[in-house]
Design an enzyme around this catalytic site. Structure first.
Site, short mmCIF file in Angstrom:
data_model
loop_
_atom_site.label_atom_id
_atom_site.label_comp_id
_atom_site.label_asym_id
_atom_site.label_seq_id
_atom_site.Cartn_x
_atom_site.Cartn_y
_atom_site.Cartn_z
CE LYS A 76 -3.91 1.74 2.82
NZ LYS A 76 -4.83 1.67 4.10
CB SER A 151 -7.95 3.38 3.23
OG SER A 151 -7.19 2.96 4.09
CB SER A 175 -8.47 0.53 5.92
OG SER A 175 -8.92 1.58 5.98
#
Lengths: 483, 95
Positions: A76, A151, A175
């Site tokens: 990420k 996210s 997330s």
């Protein structure tokens, strides 16, 4: 090769069926072919990946390869990676080349993994749909009109689409687990402090936690073995023995006590998701588990408490983005205050500004006690609910999200969007671990079963998830992608 | 507690976040709905409950006051917008 799990790829590399360079090249080619439609990567580091693959192959030739040597993964874009853009999905950090590696990146590099690049995310990890990225929304590989969840939506979509066998995500209010559920993969949020947060761009420091996102619990266990442990550079990381997470994965579940929180099966839960989750629980019963209804009475307070605590911490953490040291700087500022204000107005997106404003307001004079102190008191009650439940049961189960993935643009009201995390947020407030595993499909949209355990109970959660995955095939279902 | 235009502008100033009058108006609506949701916290009696700031209820460990990291000023300054003589340059505020 793109359909295989990390464990299968590790066996293939060890048997010499293919090299890390062949595997890496094949996935880079696949990213080139398919990511235009998904937008799951912000940065692809192809050249560097091939170098790392060659290094892993050379190590294997010398007989020095470890279990993760040569296995590709992605990060990420919130994890600092030396020499590579680390944007956190924000215009503010669009030009930020991290000068060091996050501890988890360093650990996984030492374990021999190959980084294919950085995945798309909601700006500064603020979002439940991955529509808040400066680099545009990520599409769900099961249906490109749907969100992948947020996210860590880029990581989830990349794994689901077979662009990479595993990726790292972060989980502040769900997330990792929510996008894992929406994309039909397995995602683990470890206990707070189990994995170092050093080099992870902070959103809400008392909630953020890094974790693995992969196809199976076994793959998450392999990654946890490399990721977990105390880090002297992160004072919130916990100094405590790290077990071998791959040991005990097959342990039978006879006598397992499963708690079903009554609050997780009430109003707002889609009937189809409920049916899938209850079916999964029946599978556990057939494996010898016992099911008990439990109550987490402060569940409905988790979202209100979170939306005080997380924005308060965010308003403090994000104050460092001021145009002075790194990142975006506005043109021709008149003075220092103008520099700060215009830099931040230009660099941050709408959701980030909203949370900075809420956080600053609730921390300001006259509001602190009513909001921040109150939320922290309720946080203790929420944590106590879990501690009480775990005196009666070994794990808790329920849905990871109230619905399956929704349409892009469907939730314009921020409060409606926040409610997506109703079943995941309390876990972060309490600091306990949670995992989401694929447990069904509704109209070709994946459903996630969430399994929760007491602090530092990751090994048991992985065991409980793995045994389910031996008995079912939901984790083997793949979205149809035109080759 | 309702939020007003002036509260938004005050928070924006405290956060050094540029927000125009028109933008503040839009935030009043969003932030009011968020605070309306947050106001539900007051339904719970928390008399005598100690606030929990660390999810493991742990205290922050302290380390010895010793420099343990190498000086990496050059590599950090490489990514700054403007530097000179080892310092970060910001717009002039004092003539």
């Amino acid at each position: 090769m793109h359909d295989k799990t990390l464990a299968e790829l590790a066996r293939g590399l060890a048997a010499g069926d293919f090299s890390s360079r062949e595997l890496t090249s094949s996935l880079l080619e696949r990213i080139k072919r398919h990511d235009g439609a998904l937008n799951s990567f912000i940065t692809v580091t192809g050249e560097q990946a091939l170098k790392e693959a060659d290094a892993a192959d050379a190590l294997r030739q010398k007989g020095e390869a470890g279990i993760l040597s040569g296995l590709p993964l992605a990060y990420k874009d919130i994890f600092c990676t030396e020499g590579v853009r680390t944007s956190a999905g924000s215009k503010m950090l669009d030009n930020f080349i991290a000068p060091y590696n996050a501890t988890v990146v360093e650990k996984l590099r030492h374990a021999g993994t190959v980084s294919l690049g950085k995945t798309n995310m909601d700006e500064f990890a603020m979002g439940s749909s991955n529509e808040n990225s400066y680099y545009g929304p990520v599409k769900n590989p099961w249906n490109p009109t749907l969100v992948p969840g947020g996210s860590s939506g880029g990581s989830a979509a990349a794994v689901a689409a077979g662009l990479v066998p595993a990726a790292l995500g972060t989980d502040t209010g769900g997330s990792i687990r929510q996008p894992a559920a929406f994309c039909g993969i397995t995602g683990l949020k470890p206990t707070y402090g189990r994995v170092s947060r050093y080099g992870m761009i902070a959103y809400a420091s008392s909630l953020d936690q890094a974790g693995p996102m992969a196809r199976t619990a076994e793959d998450c266990a392999m990654l946890m073995n490399a990721m977990a442990g105390h880090d002297a550079r992160d004072s919130t990381s916990v100094s405590r023995h790290v077990p071998d997470y791959t040991q005990g994965l097959d342990k039978p579940l006879n006598g397992l006590k499963i708690g079903l929180p009554v609050e997780y099966f009430g109003e707002g839960l889609s009937p189809e998701v409920e049916t899938a989750v209850r079916e999964a629980v029946r599978v556990y019963e057939s494996l010898g588990a016992q099911v008990i209804d439990v109550s987490l009475p402060h569940t409905s307070m988790a979202i209100p408490a979170y939306y005080v605590i997380a924005p308060a911490e965010a308003s403090s953490n994000l104050s460092r983005f001021d145009g002075v040291r790194f990142g975006h700087r506005c043109d021709d500022p008149a003075d220092l205050e103008d520099l700060y204000k215009r830099t931040r107005a230009e660099g941050f997106g709408d959701e980030v500004k909203r949370r900075i404003l809420i956080g600053t307001h609730t921390l300001s004079e006259g509001f602190f006690d009513a909001y921040y102190r109150k939320a922290q008191q309720i946080r203790r009650l929420i944590r106590q609910d879990f501690l009480d439940a775990f005196t009666r049961v070994d794990v808790l189960m329920g849905p990871a999200a109230p619905t399956t993935a929704f349409e892009l643009g469907a939730k314009a009201d921020p409060v409606q969007m926040y409610l997506q995390d109703i079943y995941t947020i309390a876990i972060n407030l309490a600091g306990i671990p949670g995992i989401s595993v694929p447990a069904g499909l509704v109209d070709n949209r994946p459903v996630g079963l969430q399994i929760l355990g007491p602090h530092f109970g990751e090994a048991h959660l992985l065991n409980v998830a793995h045994v389910y995955q031996q008995a079912t095939d939901w984790h083997q279902r793949r979205p149809e992608i035109k080759e | 507690m309702a939020i007003e235009h002036a509260n938004v502008l005050r928070a924006a100033h405290l956060a050094r976040l540029g927000v125009s009058d028109a933008q503040a108006e839009r935030y009043v609506d969003d932030l009011s709905r968020i605070l309306e949701m947050v106001d539900r916290l007051s339904e719970i009696d928390t008399e005598g409950v100690a606030p929990l700031s660390h999810p493991l209820d742990a205290t922050q460990p302290l380390r010895a006051d010793e420099a343990i990291e190498a000086n990496r000023r050059d590599s950090f300054q490489k990514i700054a917008p403007a530097t000179a003589d080892g310092l970060y340059l910001v717009p002039r505020v004092v003539e």
